[in-house]
Design a protein around this motif. Structure first.
Motif, mmCIF file in Angstrom:
data_model
loop_
_atom_site.group_PDB
_atom_site.id
_atom_site.type_symbol
_atom_site.label_atom_id
_atom_site.label_comp_id
_atom_site.label_asym_id
_atom_site.label_seq_id
_atom_site.Cartn_x
_atom_site.Cartn_y
_atom_site.Cartn_z
ATOM 1 N N ARG A 1 36.599 -2.041 24.282
ATOM 2 C CA ARG A 1 37.625 -1.334 23.507
ATOM 3 C C ARG A 1 37.098 -1.068 22.104
ATOM 4 O O ARG A 1 36.100 -1.657 21.700
ATOM 5 C CB ARG A 1 38.929 -2.127 23.476
ATOM 6 C CG ARG A 1 38.787 -3.510 22.880
ATOM 7 C CD ARG A 1 40.071 -4.333 22.935
ATOM 8 N NE ARG A 1 40.281 -4.851 24.263
ATOM 9 C CZ ARG A 1 41.387 -4.630 24.982
ATOM 10 N NH1 ARG A 1 42.376 -3.953 24.475
ATOM 11 N NH2 ARG A 1 41.513 -5.119 26.182
ATOM 12 N N GLU A 2 37.773 -0.212 21.378
ATOM 13 C CA GLU A 2 37.333 0.126 20.021
ATOM 14 C C GLU A 2 37.918 -0.800 18.960
ATOM 15 O O GLU A 2 37.440 -0.815 17.833
ATOM 16 C CB GLU A 2 37.689 1.580 19.709
ATOM 17 C CG GLU A 2 36.873 2.547 20.545
ATOM 18 C CD GLU A 2 37.079 3.985 20.131
ATOM 19 O OE1 GLU A 2 37.399 4.231 18.955
ATOM 20 O OE2 GLU A 2 36.920 4.855 20.986
ATOM 21 N N TYR B 1 25.662 -8.025 20.887
ATOM 22 C CA TYR B 1 25.552 -7.507 19.523
ATOM 23 C C TYR B 1 26.482 -6.304 19.354
ATOM 24 O O TYR B 1 26.533 -5.425 20.200
ATOM 25 C CB TYR B 1 24.110 -7.103 19.229
ATOM 26 C CG TYR B 1 23.946 -6.450 17.883
ATOM 27 C CD1 TYR B 1 23.951 -7.220 16.729
ATOM 28 C CD2 TYR B 1 23.813 -5.072 17.763
ATOM 29 C CE1 TYR B 1 23.811 -6.642 15.483
ATOM 30 C CE2 TYR B 1 23.671 -4.473 16.521
ATOM 31 C CZ TYR B 1 23.678 -5.261 15.392
ATOM 32 O OH TYR B 1 23.551 -4.679 14.154
ATOM 33 N N GLY B 2 27.251 -6.291 18.277
ATOM 34 C CA GLY B 2 28.173 -5.198 17.994
ATOM 35 C C GLY B 2 29.593 -5.452 18.453
ATOM 36 O O GLY B 2 30.511 -4.755 18.043
ATOM 37 N N ALA C 1 48.169 -8.639 22.801
ATOM 38 C CA ALA C 1 48.359 -7.587 21.796
ATOM 39 C C ALA C 1 47.070 -6.773 21.667
ATOM 40 O O ALA C 1 45.978 -7.323 21.730
ATOM 41 C CB ALA C 1 48.730 -8.188 20.446
ATOM 42 N N SER C 2 47.245 -5.471 21.532
ATOM 43 C CA SER C 2 46.088 -4.590 21.307
ATOM 44 C C SER C 2 46.582 -3.343 20.585
ATOM 45 O O SER C 2 47.774 -3.079 20.513
ATOM 46 C CB SER C 2 45.420 -4.215 22.622
ATOM 47 O OG SER C 2 46.284 -3.443 23.425
ATOM 48 N N ASN C 3 45.624 -2.581 20.081
ATOM 49 C CA ASN C 3 45.974 -1.375 19.348
ATOM 50 C C ASN C 3 45.316 -0.194 20.014
ATOM 51 O O ASN C 3 44.198 -0.176 20.359
ATOM 52 C CB ASN C 3 45.511 -1.498 17.878
ATOM 53 C CG ASN C 3 45.997 -0.380 17.041
ATOM 54 O OD1 ASN C 3 46.726 0.492 17.482
ATOM 55 N ND2 ASN C 3 45.564 -0.369 15.803
#
Length: 111
Positions: free
Chosen positions: A89-90, A65-66, A109-111
C-alpha cells in the motif's frame, strides 16, 4: 537490563547479538518478547517475536527496504498482535496479525 530502582541492582534481561535495533515488551507482563532486527546487507527490517522471556526468537514479518512497519501491541488473547505496515500500500495501515503465521487477520485502520 532489569533494574531494581530501590537498590540499583541490575540483571541482564536479553543479550543483543549485535543486529537488534530495539526490544519491546508491548504487553502487561513487561517481558521482552519483541525485537526489531536490521539487516545491513539489504537494509530490510524484521520484527521477531517469542512466546515468553525464555522462548526462541522467530521472524514474524520482514519489511523490505522502503517499507515501514512495527509491532504496536500484543493482544490479550496471546495469539495476535497489532502492527503497522506499509507493505502492499502507499500509506501505513494498522493491522491485526497472527503471531504464529504473520498472516494479516484484519485491517483495523487504513487510508
Amino acid at each position: 537490563y532489569r533494574i531494581k530502582y530501590k537498590t540499583g541492582e541490575r540483571t541482564l534481561d536479553t543479550k543483543n547479538p549485535g543486529d537488534i535495533l530495539g526490544y519491546g515488551s508491548e504487553d502487561e507482563t513487561f517481558e521482552i518478547r519483541e525485537a526489531l532486527l536490521k539487516d545491513q546487507t539489504d537494509s530490510s527490517s524484521t520484527v521477531q517475536v517469542r512466546d515468553d522471556k525464555d522462548g526462541e526468537w522467530r521472524d514474524l514479518i520482514k519489511f523490505p527496504y522502503g517499507e515501514e512497519g512495527n509491532l504496536v501491541s500484543f493482544c490479550k488473547d496471546g495469539k495476535t498482535c497489532y502492527m503497522t505496515s506499509s507493505i502492499g500500500r502507499e500509506t501505513t495501515a494498522l493491522l491485526k496479525v497472527d503471531l504464529k503465521t504473520g498472516e494479516t487477520l484484519e485491517t483495523i485502520a487504513s487510508n
